[in-house]
Motif scaffolding. Structure first.
Motif, PDB file in Angstrom:
ATOM      1  N   THR A  74      84.808  58.369   4.199  1.00 31.89           N
ATOM      2  CA  THR A  74      83.887  58.352   2.803  1.00 31.89           C
ATOM      3  C   THR A  74      82.859  57.372   3.127  1.00 31.89           C
ATOM      4  N   ARG A  75      81.344  56.642   2.100  1.00 30.44           N
ATOM      5  CA  ARG A  75      80.706  56.028   2.438  1.00 30.44           C
ATOM      6  C   ARG A  75      79.678  55.813   0.892  1.00 30.44           C
ATOM      7  N   GLY A  76      80.192  54.182   0.132  1.00 27.78           N
ATOM      8  CA  GLY A  76      79.326  54.001  -0.700  1.00 27.78           C
ATOM      9  C   GLY A  76      79.855  55.240  -1.955  1.00 27.78           C
ATOM     10  N   GLY A  77      81.268  55.093  -2.188  1.00 30.27           N
ATOM     11  CA  GLY A  77      81.725  55.967  -3.222  1.00 30.27           C
ATOM     12  C   GLY A  77      81.442  57.295  -2.950  1.00 30.27           C
ATOM     13  N   VAL A  79      82.311  61.438  -0.548  1.00 28.63           N
ATOM     14  CA  VAL A  79      82.938  61.758   0.013  1.00 28.63           C
ATOM     15  C   VAL A  79      81.789  62.396   1.113  1.00 28.63           C
ATOM     16  N   VAL A  80      81.135  62.311   1.841  1.00 21.73           N
ATOM     17  CA  VAL A  80      80.477  63.196   2.962  1.00 21.73           C
ATOM     18  C   VAL A  80      81.687  63.921   4.113  1.00 21.73           C
ATOM     19  N   CYS A  81      79.990  65.211   3.481  1.00 21.50           N
ATOM     20  CA  CYS A  81      80.723  66.438   4.628  1.00 21.50           C
ATOM     21  C   CYS A  81      80.705  65.636   6.249  1.00 21.50           C
ATOM     22  N   PRO A  82      81.765  66.173   7.494  1.00 23.55           N
ATOM     23  CA  PRO A  82      81.145  66.322   8.705  1.00 23.55           C
ATOM     24  C   PRO A  82      79.872  66.649   9.692  1.00 23.55           C
ATOM     25  N   LYS A  83      79.758  67.806   8.599  1.00 18.92           N
ATOM     26  CA  LYS A  83      79.048  68.792   9.252  1.00 18.92           C
ATOM     27  C   LYS A  83      77.506  68.817   9.021  1.00 18.92           C
ATOM     28  N   HIS A  84      77.114  68.831   7.815  1.00 18.04           N
ATOM     29  CA  HIS A  84      76.193  68.509   7.228  1.00 18.04           C
ATOM     30  C   HIS A  84      75.842  67.734   6.943  1.00 18.04           C
ATOM     31  N   GLY A  85      76.669  66.352   6.431  1.00 22.05           N
ATOM     32  CA  GLY A  85      76.037  65.326   5.823  1.00 22.05           C
ATOM     33  C   GLY A  85      75.902  64.779   4.084  1.00 22.05           C
ATOM     34  N   SER A  86      76.438  66.496   3.472  1.00 21.21           N
ATOM     35  CA  SER A  86      76.319  66.390   2.009  1.00 21.21           C
ATOM     36  C   SER A  86      77.428  65.293   1.137  1.00 21.21           C
ATOM     37  N   ALA A  87      77.041  64.434   0.487  1.00 23.01           N
ATOM     38  CA  ALA A  87      77.791  63.604   0.107  1.00 23.01           C
ATOM     39  C   ALA A  87      78.158  63.805  -1.049  1.00 23.01           C
ATOM     40  N   PHE A  88      79.589  64.150  -1.870  1.00 29.43           N
ATOM     41  CA  PHE A  88      79.782  64.295  -3.072  1.00 29.43           C
ATOM     42  C   PHE A  88      80.534  62.883  -3.665  1.00 29.43           C
ATOM     43  N   ASP A  89      80.272  62.960  -4.507  1.00 27.16           N
ATOM     44  CA  ASP A  89      80.350  61.288  -5.620  1.00 27.16           C
ATOM     45  C   ASP A  89      82.240  61.633  -5.668  1.00 27.16           C
ATOM     46  N   ALA A  90      82.937  60.942  -5.244  1.00 32.27           N
ATOM     47  CA  ALA A  90      84.130  60.711  -5.039  1.00 32.27           C
ATOM     48  C   ALA A  90      84.776  60.824  -6.533  1.00 32.27           C
ATOM     49  N   CYS A  91      84.266  60.572  -8.026  1.00 32.29           N
ATOM     50  CA  CYS A  91      85.156  60.340  -9.002  1.00 32.29           C
ATOM     51  C   CYS A  91      84.122  61.508  -9.506  1.00 32.29           C
ATOM     52  N   GLU A  92      83.337  61.979  -9.363  1.00 30.37           N
ATOM     53  CA  GLU A  92      82.935  63.582 -10.066  1.00 30.37           C
ATOM     54  C   GLU A  92      83.266  64.510  -9.562  1.00 30.37           C
ATOM     55  N   GLY A  93      83.221  65.093  -8.224  1.00 28.26           N
ATOM     56  CA  GLY A  93      83.227  65.448  -7.094  1.00 28.26           C
ATOM     57  C   GLY A  93      82.159  65.998  -7.188  1.00 28.26           C
ATOM     58  N   ALA A  94      80.583  65.969  -7.763  1.00 34.06           N
ATOM     59  CA  ALA A  94      78.711  65.861  -7.531  1.00 34.06           C
ATOM     60  C   ALA A  94      78.205  65.948  -6.730  1.00 34.06           C
ATOM     61  N   CYS A  95      76.893  66.571  -5.578  1.00 34.83           N
ATOM     62  CA  CYS A  95      76.642  66.464  -4.666  1.00 34.83           C
ATOM     63  C   CYS A  95      75.383  67.101  -5.177  1.00 34.83           C
ATOM     64  N   ASP A  96      74.105  65.788  -4.924  1.00 35.24           N
ATOM     65  CA  ASP A  96      72.963  65.553  -5.165  1.00 35.24           C
ATOM     66  C   ASP A  96      72.005  65.665  -3.798  1.00 35.24           C
ATOM     67  N   ASN A  97      72.611  65.890  -2.975  1.00 38.05           N
ATOM     68  CA  ASN A  97      71.475  65.688  -1.673  1.00 38.05           C
ATOM     69  C   ASN A  97      72.447  66.799  -0.210  1.00 38.05           C
ATOM     70  N   GLY A  98      71.609  66.719   0.182  1.00 38.14           N
ATOM     71  CA  GLY A  98      72.217  67.318   1.890  1.00 38.14           C
ATOM     72  C   GLY A  98      72.152  69.293   1.336  1.00 38.14           C
ATOM     73  N   GLU A  99      72.710  69.971   1.999  1.00 39.37           N
ATOM     74  CA  GLU A  99      72.837  71.817   1.597  1.00 39.37           C
ATOM     75  C   GLU A  99      74.095  72.096   1.059  1.00 39.37           C
ATOM     76  N   ALA A 100      74.575  71.515  -0.001  1.00 44.37           N
ATOM     77  CA  ALA A 100      75.244  71.296  -0.833  1.00 44.37           C
ATOM     78  C   ALA A 100      75.353  70.544  -2.217  1.00 44.37           C
ATOM     79  N   ALA A 101      73.539  70.673  -2.004  1.00 46.14           N
ATOM     80  CA  ALA A 101      73.039  69.795  -3.628  1.00 46.14           C
ATOM     81  C   ALA A 101      73.346  70.405  -4.452  1.00 46.14           C
TER      82      ALA A 101
END
Length: 149
Positions: A74-77, A79-101
């Protein structure tokens, strides 16, 4: 209705994440909990639900987000995917960056009562704490992420 006591908010906060395995229909599902409230004492805009539960898979690729012995990164609220670095909001589950955007993690219903976390999702039956062995993936993923952990 499923109503199984999983762990405590304090345990999730202390470890950074906590995982369990549940049954959905004929399939086992890995689920992890992460802290969500803005402040350690449970105050802030998300204090009504100080932890959230998510299916333990990146939406971009069948990749664990929580691994035994490591937990969820986890970083800055987020959850970070250890493979591609996509970051999912820990509270909402949404991703706005990387491969999972543009994707959102699948949520699992939990409730906090008296500092304890309960599984309340009607589709899941609790099996056990932790994750199943998965035929040698314990070393973790090969990473193509620009992030280092």
């Amino acid at each position: 209705m499923s109503d199984y006591r999983l762990t405590t908010v304090e345990t999730v906060r202390g470890a950074g994440s906590w995982a369990f395995t549940a049954r959905e229909g004929d399939a086992d599902r890995e689920v992890f909990l992460v802290p969500c409230a803005d402040e350690p004492d449970g105050e802030g805009e998300n204090s009504d639900q100080p932890v959230r539960a998510w299916i333990n898979r990146c939406t971009h690729e069948d990749q664990r987000l929580h691994r035994e012995g490591v937990g969820a990164v986890t970083r800055g609220g987020s959850v970070v995917c250890p493979k591609h670095g996509s970051a999912f909001d820990a509270c909402e589950g949404a991703c706005d960056n990387g491969e999972a955007a543009g994707t959102t993690l699948r949520s699992i219903d939990v409730e906090v009562r008296g500092g304890a976390v309960f599984l309340t999702d009607d589709d899941l039956t609790y099996l056990y704490e932790g994750l199943p062995d998965d035929d040698g993936d314990d070393e973790g993923p090969g990473s193509s992420s620009h992030l280092t952990f």
